[in-house]
Design a protein around this motif. Structure first.
Motif, PDB file in Angstrom:
ATOM      1  N   ILE A 265       0.288 114.166 101.351  1.00  0.00           N
ATOM      2  CA  ILE A 265      -0.164 115.131 100.336  1.00  0.00           C
ATOM      3  C   ILE A 265      -1.361 114.573  99.570  1.00  0.00           C
ATOM      4  N   PHE A 266      -1.294 113.297  99.206  1.00  0.00           N
ATOM      5  CA  PHE A 266      -2.403 112.684  98.476  1.00  0.00           C
ATOM      6  C   PHE A 266      -3.634 112.513  99.368  1.00  0.00           C
ATOM      7  N   VAL A 267      -3.396 112.244 100.637  1.00  0.00           N
ATOM      8  CA  VAL A 267      -4.515 112.133 101.573  1.00  0.00           C
ATOM      9  C   VAL A 267      -5.189 113.494 101.737  1.00  0.00           C
ATOM     10  N   ASP A 268      -4.386 114.532 101.920  1.00  0.00           N
ATOM     11  CA  ASP A 268      -4.928 115.876 102.107  1.00  0.00           C
ATOM     12  C   ASP A 268      -5.703 116.360 100.884  1.00  0.00           C
ATOM     13  N   ALA A 269      -5.316 115.858  99.703  1.00  0.00           N
ATOM     14  CA  ALA A 269      -6.005 116.254  98.463  1.00  0.00           C
ATOM     15  C   ALA A 269      -7.280 115.454  98.244  1.00  0.00           C
ATOM     16  N   GLY A 270      -7.537 114.506  99.122  1.00  0.00           N
ATOM     17  CA  GLY A 270      -8.741 113.692  99.000  1.00  0.00           C
ATOM     18  C   GLY A 270      -8.653 112.615  97.937  1.00  0.00           C
TER      19      GLY A 270
ATOM     20  N   TYR B  18      -1.858 106.644  91.075  1.00  0.00           N
ATOM     21  CA  TYR B  18      -1.094 107.781  91.582  1.00  0.00           C
ATOM     22  C   TYR B  18       0.369 107.406  91.815  1.00  0.00           C
ATOM     23  N   VAL B  19       0.587 106.255  92.419  1.00  0.00           N
ATOM     24  CA  VAL B  19       1.964 105.818  92.668  1.00  0.00           C
ATOM     25  C   VAL B  19       2.689 105.573  91.354  1.00  0.00           C
ATOM     26  N   ASP B  20       1.999 104.920  90.426  1.00  0.00           N
ATOM     27  CA  ASP B  20       2.614 104.623  89.132  1.00  0.00           C
ATOM     28  C   ASP B  20       2.963 105.900  88.373  1.00  0.00           C
ATOM     29  N   THR B  21       2.148 106.924  88.529  1.00  0.00           N
ATOM     30  CA  THR B  21       2.429 108.204  87.877  1.00  0.00           C
ATOM     31  C   THR B  21       3.760 108.771  88.359  1.00  0.00           C
ATOM     32  N   LEU B  22       4.014 108.684  89.654  1.00  0.00           N
ATOM     33  CA  LEU B  22       5.265 109.196  90.232  1.00  0.00           C
ATOM     34  C   LEU B  22       6.459 108.338  89.823  1.00  0.00           C
TER      35      LEU B  22
ATOM     36  N   THR C 127       5.153 118.707  89.965  1.00  0.00           N
ATOM     37  CA  THR C 127       3.742 119.076  89.967  1.00  0.00           C
ATOM     38  C   THR C 127       3.034 118.227  88.922  1.00  0.00           C
ATOM     39  N   TYR C 128       2.000 117.526  89.342  1.00  0.00           N
ATOM     40  CA  TYR C 128       1.282 116.601  88.472  1.00  0.00           C
ATOM     41  C   TYR C 128      -0.174 117.026  88.325  1.00  0.00           C
ATOM     42  N   ASN C 129      -0.714 116.806  87.146  1.00  0.00           N
ATOM     43  CA  ASN C 129      -2.143 116.947  86.925  1.00  0.00           C
ATOM     44  C   ASN C 129      -2.698 115.541  86.793  1.00  0.00           C
TER      45      ASN C 129
ATOM     46  N   ARG D  53     -13.348 115.179  79.071  1.00  0.00           N
ATOM     47  CA  ARG D  53     -12.391 115.348  80.166  1.00  0.00           C
ATOM     48  C   ARG D  53     -12.958 114.826  81.479  1.00  0.00           C
ATOM     49  N   ARG D  54     -12.126 114.062  82.164  1.00  0.00           N
ATOM     50  CA  ARG D  54     -12.452 113.657  83.527  1.00  0.00           C
ATOM     51  C   ARG D  54     -11.943 114.732  84.478  1.00  0.00           C
ATOM     52  N   ALA D  55     -12.528 114.757  85.630  1.00  0.00           N
ATOM     53  CA  ALA D  55     -12.097 115.742  86.629  1.00  0.00           C
ATOM     54  C   ALA D  55     -10.648 115.470  87.020  1.00  0.00           C
ATOM     55  N   THR D  56      -9.840 116.502  87.031  1.00  0.00           N
ATOM     56  CA  THR D  56      -8.434 116.376  87.412  1.00  0.00           C
ATOM     57  C   THR D  56      -8.102 117.363  88.517  1.00  0.00           C
ATOM     58  N   THR D  57      -6.942 117.129  89.118  1.00  0.00           N
ATOM     59  CA  THR D  57      -6.472 118.044  90.152  1.00  0.00           C
ATOM     60  C   THR D  57      -4.955 118.101  90.099  1.00  0.00           C
ATOM     61  N   ASN D  58      -4.391 119.202  90.517  1.00  0.00           N
ATOM     62  CA  ASN D  58      -2.940 119.354  90.546  1.00  0.00           C
ATOM     63  C   ASN D  58      -2.383 118.927  91.906  1.00  0.00           C
ATOM     64  N   ILE D  59      -1.292 118.178  91.841  1.00  0.00           N
ATOM     65  CA  ILE D  59      -0.602 117.732  93.047  1.00  0.00           C
ATOM     66  C   ILE D  59       0.849 118.165  92.943  1.00  0.00           C
ATOM     67  N   THR D  60       1.336 118.885  93.948  1.00  0.00           N
ATOM     68  CA  THR D  60       2.733 119.325  93.958  1.00  0.00           C
ATOM     69  C   THR D  60       3.487 118.632  95.086  1.00  0.00           C
ATOM     70  N   ILE D  61       4.581 117.976  94.716  1.00  0.00           N
ATOM     71  CA  ILE D  61       5.449 117.315  95.689  1.00  0.00           C
ATOM     72  C   ILE D  61       6.774 118.062  95.709  1.00  0.00           C
ATOM     73  N   PRO D  62       7.086 118.774  96.794  1.00  0.00           N
ATOM     74  CA  PRO D  62       8.348 119.517  96.872  1.00  0.00           C
ATOM     75  C   PRO D  62       9.551 118.571  96.918  1.00  0.00           C
ATOM     76  N   GLU D  63      10.675 119.033  96.410  1.00  0.00           N
ATOM     77  CA  GLU D  63      11.915 118.247  96.472  1.00  0.00           C
ATOM     78  C   GLU D  63      12.299 118.031  97.931  1.00  0.00           C
ATOM     79  N   GLY D  64      12.750 116.817  98.229  1.00  0.00           N
ATOM     80  CA  GLY D  64      13.156 116.507  99.595  1.00  0.00           C
ATOM     81  C   GLY D  64      12.032 116.024 100.483  1.00  0.00           C
ATOM     82  N   THR D  65      10.824 115.867  99.947  1.00  0.00           N
ATOM     83  CA  THR D  65       9.711 115.341 100.739  1.00  0.00           C
ATOM     84  C   THR D  65       9.923 113.848 101.000  1.00  0.00           C
ATOM     85  N   THR D  66       9.646 113.406 102.228  1.00  0.00           N
ATOM     86  CA  THR D  66       9.771 111.980 102.531  1.00  0.00           C
ATOM     87  C   THR D  66       8.586 111.218 101.952  1.00  0.00           C
TER      88      THR D  66
END
Length: 435
Positions: A189-194, A252-256, A240-242, A169-182
């Motif tokens: 959000i991705f910047v804040d998560a490092g 990251y963009v391709d995942t979305l 919410t993505y892992n 396993r590689r290190a992963t992190t959860n990212i949550t994007i609320p509905e209606g986010t620009t």
């Protein structure tokens, strides 16, 4: 002196005549017995000649016997089959000469077929179909993991399967994007998560301005180049993505984008049947997301917007959307995409004290007919589905207005719908927005 003719002596000089003494009749006897026996066998030489010809031809025919040719072909096929079979066996069993080590990354959710193709493309195996069948019939498919694995060409299939079945396993992190986010909000959000260095890096990738290509997605190819602020707006699917913590921005963009494509794939037939486009659906959905925000109200708000855009009523002949969520209004109390959203802050419009005229010409819903140039946020699935399927009752009865209760009143969050401007005003009073 006379000589007697009856004496037994025959003079040596006697003349030949005496025909009567010749035994001529004797040879005539065979004519009566049979017709010249030596002439009848004449067919025999002809028959013997034909046999001779056949005997002469036989050696020539034996040079290319069909039976031998068939045997040769069968033996050749068997030999080739044995050769290929040995090749397949050697690949399955592995070789003695192994290639250099390679890092193979298996993505989460990869199928056995896609893994086999990946291993072939990276030179680990030669026959993807053989590996696929081997995994299938060995019953080891369920054990295959995702992650980074070290493999070498020439490894046996069992060793390959064993390696990619180990939990790495590689290190992963959860990212949550609320509905209606620009889009700007998603980047932050991705910047804040490092995960990404800065907002511009994310947006340049998401908009394709850094050369990133997302043409593998149909929706991307259908987004019109009409001067919209951001091509990515509306398509960065809220969820919410892992995700891996050490990937590049494209990942990251391709995942979305991949999630958006998967979630909206089932709507394609309905979109085509209604004669609209995925871009128009997402555009309207972004307004429903901002103006409603509740799945229970999405379809009703959608009906009001559809009536404004499509009604034959003379009062709505200009088909103006009239949404405060994107307009010329520069009041901080209004949730306005062009004035007090992360997008407006990104462009610095509040600091400049005004929204640029060229932007208003594309986005001011109180001035332009129809939908603005692009979505104003990234809506969730409920809003997207509601944009495509408005409430039929509210659509047929002609509702055009809605308002929600003021947060400081007893009706906070309650929705009030109206068919006329007068009814709408009365609803605004009930909702606590009018004096």
């Amino acid at each position: 002196m006379k000589i007697s003719r009856t004496s037994g002596e025959t003079p040596q000089t006697a003349p030949a005549p005496q025909p009567k003494a010749q035994p001529a009749p004797a040879p005539k006897k065979p004519k009566a017995e049979a017709p010249k026996p030596r002439r009848k066998p004449k067919p025999e030489p002809e028959y013997e000649e034909e046999d001779d010809e056949e005997e002469e031809e036989e050696p020539h025919r034996r040079r290319f016997p069909v039976g031998c040719l068939v045997v040769i072909i069968i033996l050749a096929l068997l030999g080739f089959g044995a050769y290929k079979g040995l090749q397949f066996y050697n690949e399955v069993d592995g070789g003695t000469d192994l290639g250099t080590e390679q890092t193979v990354t298996i993505a989460q959710g990869s199928s056995v077929s896609s893994i086999a193709t990946q291993l072939k493309d990276e030179g680990i195996i030669e026959h993807d179909w053989l590996f696929k069948q081997y995994v299938k019939y060995s019953g080891k498919a369920d054990g295959i993991q995702y992650g980074d694995f070290t493999l070498r060409s020439g490894m046996s299939y069992n060793d390959i399967i064993k390696t990619i079945s180990e939990v790495v396993r590689r290190a992963t992190t959860n990212i949550t994007i609320p509905e209606g986010t620009t889009a700007v909000g998603v980047a932050q959000i991705f910047v804040d998560a490092g995960l990404v260095d800065d907002v511009d890096t994310f947006l340049n990738c998401a908009n394709g301005t850094d050369g990133s290509d997302f043409s593998q997605y149909d929706f991307w190819n259908q987004i019109p180049d009409n001067g919209r602020l951001m091509k990515c707006e509306g398509y960065l699917y809220p969820e919410t993505y892992n995700v891996y913590a050490d990937e590049d921005v494209y990942y990251y963009v391709d995942t979305l984008y991949s999630e958006f494509a998967n979630k909206t794939a089932a709507l394609a037939d309905t979109i085509a049947a209604k004669g609209t486009t995925i871009d128009d659906v997402v555009n309207l959905a972004s307004f429903i997301q901002e103006e409603a925000g509740l799945a229970s109200e999405d379809a009703k708000v959608s009906a009001c917007f559809h009536n404004r855009l499509e009604s034959d009523d003379p009062l709505w002949s200009t088909h103006i959307l009239q949404s405060n969520a994107c307009s010329y209004i520069t009041q901080d109390v209004e949730n306005n995409y062009l004035w007090n959203s992360p997008t407006a802050e990104y462009y610095g419009w509040p600091e400049q004290g005004a929204i640029p005229e060229d932007v208003l010409a594309l986005y001011d819903t109180y001035a332009i007919s129809g939908l603005p140039a692009g979505p104003i946020s990234n809506p969730g699935y409920a809003a997207i589905e509601a944009a495509l399927n408005p409430d039929q009752e509210y659509l047929d009865e002609g509702y055009y207005f809605f308002v929600t209760g003021h947060p400081d009143t007893d009706v906070a969050g309650q929705y009030f719908y109206a068919k006329t401007a007068d009814e709408h005003y009365q609803n605004c009073v009930k909702a606590g927005w009018a004096n």
